[in-house]
Scaffold this motif. Sequence first.
Motif, PDB file in Angstrom:
ATOM      1  N   ASP A  21      19.306  -5.386  -2.225  1.00 13.06           N
ATOM      2  CA  ASP A  21      20.060  -4.443  -1.396  1.00 13.06           C
ATOM      3  C   ASP A  21      19.302  -3.130  -1.331  1.00 13.06           C
ATOM      4  OD1 ASP A  21      21.848  -2.830  -0.055  1.00 13.06           O
ATOM      5  OD2 ASP A  21      23.427  -2.954  -1.566  1.00 13.06           O
ATOM      6  N   GLY A  22      18.439  -2.993  -0.335  1.00 15.16           N
ATOM      7  CA  GLY A  22      17.617  -1.800  -0.177  1.00 15.16           C
ATOM      8  C   GLY A  22      18.380  -0.564   0.249  1.00 15.16           C
ATOM      9  N   ARG A  23      19.674  -0.700   0.493  1.00 13.55           N
ATOM     10  CA  ARG A  23      20.481   0.436   0.937  1.00 13.55           C
ATOM     11  C   ARG A  23      21.362   1.004  -0.165  1.00 13.55           C
ATOM     12  NH1 ARG A  23      22.662  -0.382   6.938  1.00 13.55           N
ATOM     13  NH2 ARG A  23      23.574   1.559   6.272  1.00 13.55           N
ATOM     14  N   ARG A  24      21.153   0.547  -1.385  1.00 14.10           N
ATOM     15  CA  ARG A  24      21.961   1.062  -2.504  1.00 14.10           C
ATOM     16  C   ARG A  24      21.765   2.565  -2.635  1.00 14.10           C
ATOM     17  NH1 ARG A  24      25.059  -2.551  -5.829  1.00 14.10           N
ATOM     18  NH2 ARG A  24      24.881  -0.869  -7.316  1.00 14.10           N
ATOM     19  N   SER A  25      22.823   3.273  -2.963  1.00  6.62           N
ATOM     20  CA  SER A  25      22.701   4.714  -3.199  1.00  6.62           C
ATOM     21  C   SER A  25      22.003   4.928  -4.535  1.00  6.62           C
ATOM     22  CB  SER A  25      24.083   5.375  -3.219  1.00  6.62           C
ATOM     23  OG  SER A  25      24.778   5.008  -4.405  1.00  6.62           O
ATOM     24  N   TYR A  26      21.394   6.092  -4.687  1.00  3.60           N
ATOM     25  CA  TYR A  26      20.725   6.396  -5.950  1.00  3.60           C
ATOM     26  C   TYR A  26      21.738   6.487  -7.088  1.00  3.60           C
ATOM     27  CZ  TYR A  26      16.579   7.162  -3.165  1.00  3.60           C
ATOM     28  OH  TYR A  26      15.521   6.980  -2.309  1.00  3.60           O
ATOM     29  N   ALA A  27      22.936   6.965  -6.792  1.00  4.17           N
ATOM     30  CA  ALA A  27      23.981   7.018  -7.820  1.00  4.17           C
ATOM     31  C   ALA A  27      24.312   5.608  -8.311  1.00  4.17           C
ATOM     32  CB  ALA A  27      25.232   7.709  -7.276  1.00  4.17           C
ATOM     33  N   ASP A  28      24.466   4.665  -7.381  1.00 13.56           N
ATOM     34  CA  ASP A  28      24.761   3.279  -7.765  1.00 13.56           C
ATOM     35  C   ASP A  28      23.586   2.641  -8.498  1.00 13.56           C
ATOM     36  OD1 ASP A  28      27.292   3.421  -6.680  1.00 13.56           O
ATOM     37  OD2 ASP A  28      26.758   2.359  -4.826  1.00 13.56           O
ATOM     38  N   LEU A  29      22.368   2.904  -8.021  1.00 12.47           N
ATOM     39  CA  LEU A  29      21.184   2.373  -8.700  1.00 12.47           C
ATOM     40  C   LEU A  29      21.124   2.873 -10.137  1.00 12.47           C
ATOM     41  CD1 LEU A  29      18.311   2.761  -6.078  1.00 12.47           C
ATOM     42  CD2 LEU A  29      19.094   0.636  -7.104  1.00 12.47           C
ATOM     43  N   GLY A  30      21.310   4.185 -10.303  1.00 13.06           N
ATOM     44  CA  GLY A  30      21.279   4.764 -11.645  1.00 13.06           C
ATOM     45  C   GLY A  30      22.336   4.159 -12.535  1.00 13.06           C
ATOM     46  N   SER A  31      23.529   4.013 -11.991  1.00  6.76           N
ATOM     47  CA  SER A  31      24.633   3.420 -12.753  1.00  6.76           C
ATOM     48  C   SER A  31      24.305   1.990 -13.173  1.00  6.76           C
ATOM     49  CB  SER A  31      25.905   3.454 -11.912  1.00  6.76           C
ATOM     50  OG  SER A  31      26.954   2.799 -12.578  1.00  6.76           O
ATOM     51  N   ASP A  32      23.685   1.234 -12.275  1.00  5.42           N
ATOM     52  CA  ASP A  32      23.349  -0.162 -12.563  1.00  5.42           C
ATOM     53  C   ASP A  32      22.329  -0.309 -13.692  1.00  5.42           C
ATOM     54  OD1 ASP A  32      25.072  -0.995 -10.584  1.00  5.42           O
ATOM     55  OD2 ASP A  32      23.501  -1.362  -9.099  1.00  5.42           O
ATOM     56  N   VAL A  33      21.449   0.678 -13.836  1.00  4.41           N
ATOM     57  CA  VAL A  33      20.413   0.576 -14.874  1.00  4.41           C
ATOM     58  C   VAL A  33      20.623   1.552 -16.028  1.00  4.41           C
ATOM     59  CG1 VAL A  33      18.687  -0.342 -13.270  1.00  4.41           C
ATOM     60  CG2 VAL A  33      18.795   2.110 -13.687  1.00  4.41           C
TER      61      VAL A  33
END
Length: 169
Positions: A21-33
């Motif tokens: 999902d190349g459209r993930r927000s940076y907030a969601d990306l950070g949360s995921d990792v």
Amino acid sequence: MTKHHPLSDNDARLLAILQEDGRRSYADLGSDVGMAGPSAYERVKKLESRGIIRGYAADVSPAAVGLSVLAFTWVTQAPGTIAVDLTPEFAVLPEIEECHHIAGAADYILKIRARDMDHLGVIARRVQTTKHVFSTETDVVFSTGFERRPIPLDQGSPEAAETGRRGSA
């Protein structure tokens, strides 16, 4: 060719998520990792600057835009012309989705999208009449099991080679 740089576990996880999902927000990306959004932003920007992330694109359904025929064409160059790169000639044909210079009996393999068999015939003739093309063979695809799989990020690691595992990033 981009030089190989080892990936951190966080970078590998970010890449795995972005490939899905190349459209993930940076907030969601950070949360995921397990990091803050600004930290995820900085890591993604570094991956882009290192050439690991080459870009972002929409995954368009070829059939939905009228390109229902998929074919692969094997191209063999004329004897004595192997030093001539045919990539620029193939690049002008928008129906050629991919062009790969290969080892083996043929010199190139082209991935072609066409509206129908008549359109494929027109494209095949254009490829066949390209200067320095000696022969072609075209295979039409009946069905596709999968395309555009995410790049396996741990396949090149020594640990993966030792254990023979297909890791999850």
